[in-house]
Motif scaffolding. Structure first.
Motif, short mmCIF file in Angstrom:
data_model
loop_
_atom_site.label_atom_id
_atom_site.label_comp_id
_atom_site.label_asym_id
_atom_site.label_seq_id
_atom_site.Cartn_x
_atom_site.Cartn_y
_atom_site.Cartn_z
N ALA A 1 0.82 -1.21 0.00
CA ALA A 1 0.00 0.00 0.00
C ALA A 1 0.86 1.27 0.00
O ALA A 1 0.44 2.30 -0.52
CB ALA A 1 -0.93 0.00 1.20
N LEU A 2 2.05 1.18 0.57
CA LEU A 2 2.93 2.35 0.64
C LEU A 2 3.77 2.55 -0.62
O LEU A 2 4.44 3.59 -0.74
CB LEU A 2 3.84 2.24 1.86
CG LEU A 2 3.14 2.30 3.22
CD1 LEU A 2 4.13 2.06 4.35
CD2 LEU A 2 2.41 3.62 3.38
N LEU A 3 3.74 1.60 -1.54
CA LEU A 3 4.50 1.77 -2.79
C LEU A 3 3.86 2.86 -3.64
O LEU A 3 2.63 2.99 -3.67
CB LEU A 3 4.53 0.45 -3.57
CG LEU A 3 5.40 -0.67 -3.01
CD1 LEU A 3 5.29 -1.91 -3.88
CD2 LEU A 3 6.84 -0.25 -2.88
N PRO A 4 4.69 3.64 -4.35
CA PRO A 4 4.12 4.72 -5.17
C PRO A 4 3.31 4.20 -6.36
O PRO A 4 2.32 4.81 -6.75
CB PRO A 4 5.35 5.50 -5.64
CG PRO A 4 6.50 4.57 -5.47
CD PRO A 4 6.14 3.63 -4.38
N ASN A 5 3.74 3.09 -6.95
CA ASN A 5 2.97 2.45 -8.03
C ASN A 5 3.31 0.97 -8.03
O ASN A 5 4.17 0.52 -7.28
CB ASN A 5 3.25 3.10 -9.39
CG ASN A 5 4.71 2.99 -9.81
OD1 ASN A 5 5.37 1.99 -9.56
ND2 ASN A 5 5.23 4.04 -10.42
N TYR A 6 2.62 0.24 -8.86
CA TYR A 6 2.79 -1.21 -8.86
C TYR A 6 3.44 -1.71 -10.15
O TYR A 6 3.15 -2.82 -10.60
CB TYR A 6 1.44 -1.90 -8.62
CG TYR A 6 0.84 -1.50 -7.30
CD1 TYR A 6 1.47 -1.84 -6.11
CD2 TYR A 6 -0.33 -0.77 -7.24
CE1 TYR A 6 0.94 -1.46 -4.89
CE2 TYR A 6 -0.86 -0.38 -6.02
CZ TYR A 6 -0.22 -0.73 -4.85
OH TYR A 6 -0.74 -0.34 -3.65
N GLN B 1 12.26 -3.61 -7.24
CA GLN B 1 13.16 -2.85 -6.38
C GLN B 1 12.78 -3.03 -4.91
O GLN B 1 13.65 -3.16 -4.05
CB GLN B 1 13.10 -1.38 -6.76
CG GLN B 1 14.03 -0.50 -5.94
CD GLN B 1 13.89 0.97 -6.31
OE1 GLN B 1 13.01 1.35 -7.07
NE2 GLN B 1 14.77 1.78 -5.76
N TRP B 2 11.48 -3.06 -4.63
CA TRP B 2 11.01 -3.25 -3.25
C TRP B 2 11.43 -4.61 -2.70
O TRP B 2 11.95 -4.71 -1.60
CB TRP B 2 9.48 -3.10 -3.20
CG TRP B 2 8.88 -3.52 -1.90
CD1 TRP B 2 8.90 -2.83 -0.73
CD2 TRP B 2 8.20 -4.75 -1.64
NE1 TRP B 2 8.26 -3.55 0.25
CE2 TRP B 2 7.82 -4.73 -0.28
CE3 TRP B 2 7.87 -5.85 -2.42
CZ2 TRP B 2 7.12 -5.77 0.31
CZ3 TRP B 2 7.17 -6.88 -1.83
CH2 TRP B 2 6.80 -6.84 -0.48
N ILE B 3 11.21 -5.67 -3.49
CA ILE B 3 11.54 -7.01 -2.99
C ILE B 3 13.05 -7.26 -3.00
O ILE B 3 13.54 -8.20 -2.38
CB ILE B 3 10.80 -8.11 -3.75
CG1 ILE B 3 10.69 -9.36 -2.89
CG2 ILE B 3 11.46 -8.44 -5.06
CD1 ILE B 3 9.68 -10.35 -3.36
N GLY B 4 13.80 -6.41 -3.67
CA GLY B 4 15.26 -6.51 -3.67
C GLY B 4 15.88 -6.04 -2.36
O GLY B 4 17.05 -6.28 -2.11
N GLN B 5 15.09 -5.39 -1.52
CA GLN B 5 15.59 -4.94 -0.22
C GLN B 5 15.55 -6.12 0.76
O GLN B 5 14.70 -7.00 0.64
CB GLN B 5 14.73 -3.80 0.30
CG GLN B 5 14.75 -2.58 -0.59
CD GLN B 5 13.71 -1.55 -0.16
OE1 GLN B 5 13.03 -1.72 0.85
NE2 GLN B 5 13.61 -0.48 -0.93
N PRO B 6 16.45 -6.13 1.73
CA PRO B 6 16.56 -7.30 2.62
C PRO B 6 15.31 -7.59 3.45
O PRO B 6 14.87 -8.75 3.53
CB PRO B 6 17.73 -6.97 3.54
CG PRO B 6 18.50 -5.92 2.83
CD PRO B 6 17.54 -5.18 1.97
N ILE B 7 14.71 -6.59 4.06
CA ILE B 7 13.57 -6.84 4.95
C ILE B 7 12.36 -7.37 4.19
O ILE B 7 11.77 -8.38 4.60
CB ILE B 7 13.25 -5.59 5.79
CG1 ILE B 7 14.39 -5.34 6.77
CG2 ILE B 7 11.92 -5.76 6.53
CD1 ILE B 7 14.26 -4.10 7.60
N PRO B 8 11.95 -6.76 3.08
CA PRO B 8 10.82 -7.35 2.35
C PRO B 8 11.11 -8.74 1.80
O PRO B 8 10.22 -9.61 1.80
CB PRO B 8 10.57 -6.36 1.21
CG PRO B 8 11.12 -5.08 1.68
CD PRO B 8 12.29 -5.44 2.54
#
Length: 128
Positions: A45-50, A57-64
Motif C-alpha cells: 500500500a505504501l508503494l508509489p505504483n505497482y 526494487q522493493w523485494i530486492g531490499q533485505p527486509i521485504p
C-alpha cells in the motif's frame, strides 16, 4: 498407580501425544501468516505504483525479501498441517492415507521451494 488399577492399565494407551504439538504449530503458523501478510499489505500500500520495476526494487531490499520468504514458508507449512488433519480424519485405509500424506508433503515442499526460489531470484538478481 500401578498396573493393577484402572488408570494404570490405560496410562500410555491413549493418544499418541502429537495432537497438542500439531495444534500449537497450526496456531503459530496462523499468527505468522497474519503478521507477514499484514506486512505485505502495508508495504504494498505504501508503494508509489505497482510497476514491475517498483515491485522488483522493493523485494530486492533485505527486509521485504526475508518477510516474503517467511510468508511462503509459513503459508505452505500451515496448509500442510491443515490438510494433513483432513487426510488423517477422512481416509481410513492405511495405504491410501500414506499415499495422500506423501503426495501432500511433496506438493507443499515443491510449492514452498518454488516460492522461495522465485523470491531469491527477484531479490538477488532483480530479474523476472
Amino acid at each position: 498407580m500401578g498396573n493393577g488399577t484402572s488408570i494404570g492399565r490405560v496410562r500410555g494407551l491413549g493418544a499418541a501425544g502429537h495432537g497438542p504439538h500439531h495444534w500449537l504449530m497450526q496456531r503459530f503458523t496462523a499468527v505468522g501468516n497474519l503478521v507477514t501478510m499484514l506486512f505485505l499489505l502495508v508495504s504494498l500500500a505504501l508503494l508509489p505504483n505497482y510497476s514491475f520495476a517498483t515491485v522488483t526494487q522493493w523485494i530486492g531490499q533485505p527486509i521485504p525479501a526475508v518477510a516474503m520468504a517467511l510468508l511462503v514458508i509459513s503459508v505452505f507449512w500451515h496448509a500442510r498441517l491443515g490438510l494433513q488433519v483432513l487426510i488423517e480424519d477422512y481416509l481410513h485405509e492405511h495405504g491410501s492415507k500414506f499415499g495422500a500424506v506423501l503426495a501432500l508433503n511433496l506438493a507443499t515442499f515443491a510449492g514452498g521451494a518454488f516460492g522461495l526460489f522465485c523470491i531469491a531470484r527477484l531479490a538477488l538478481t532483480g530479474a523476472a
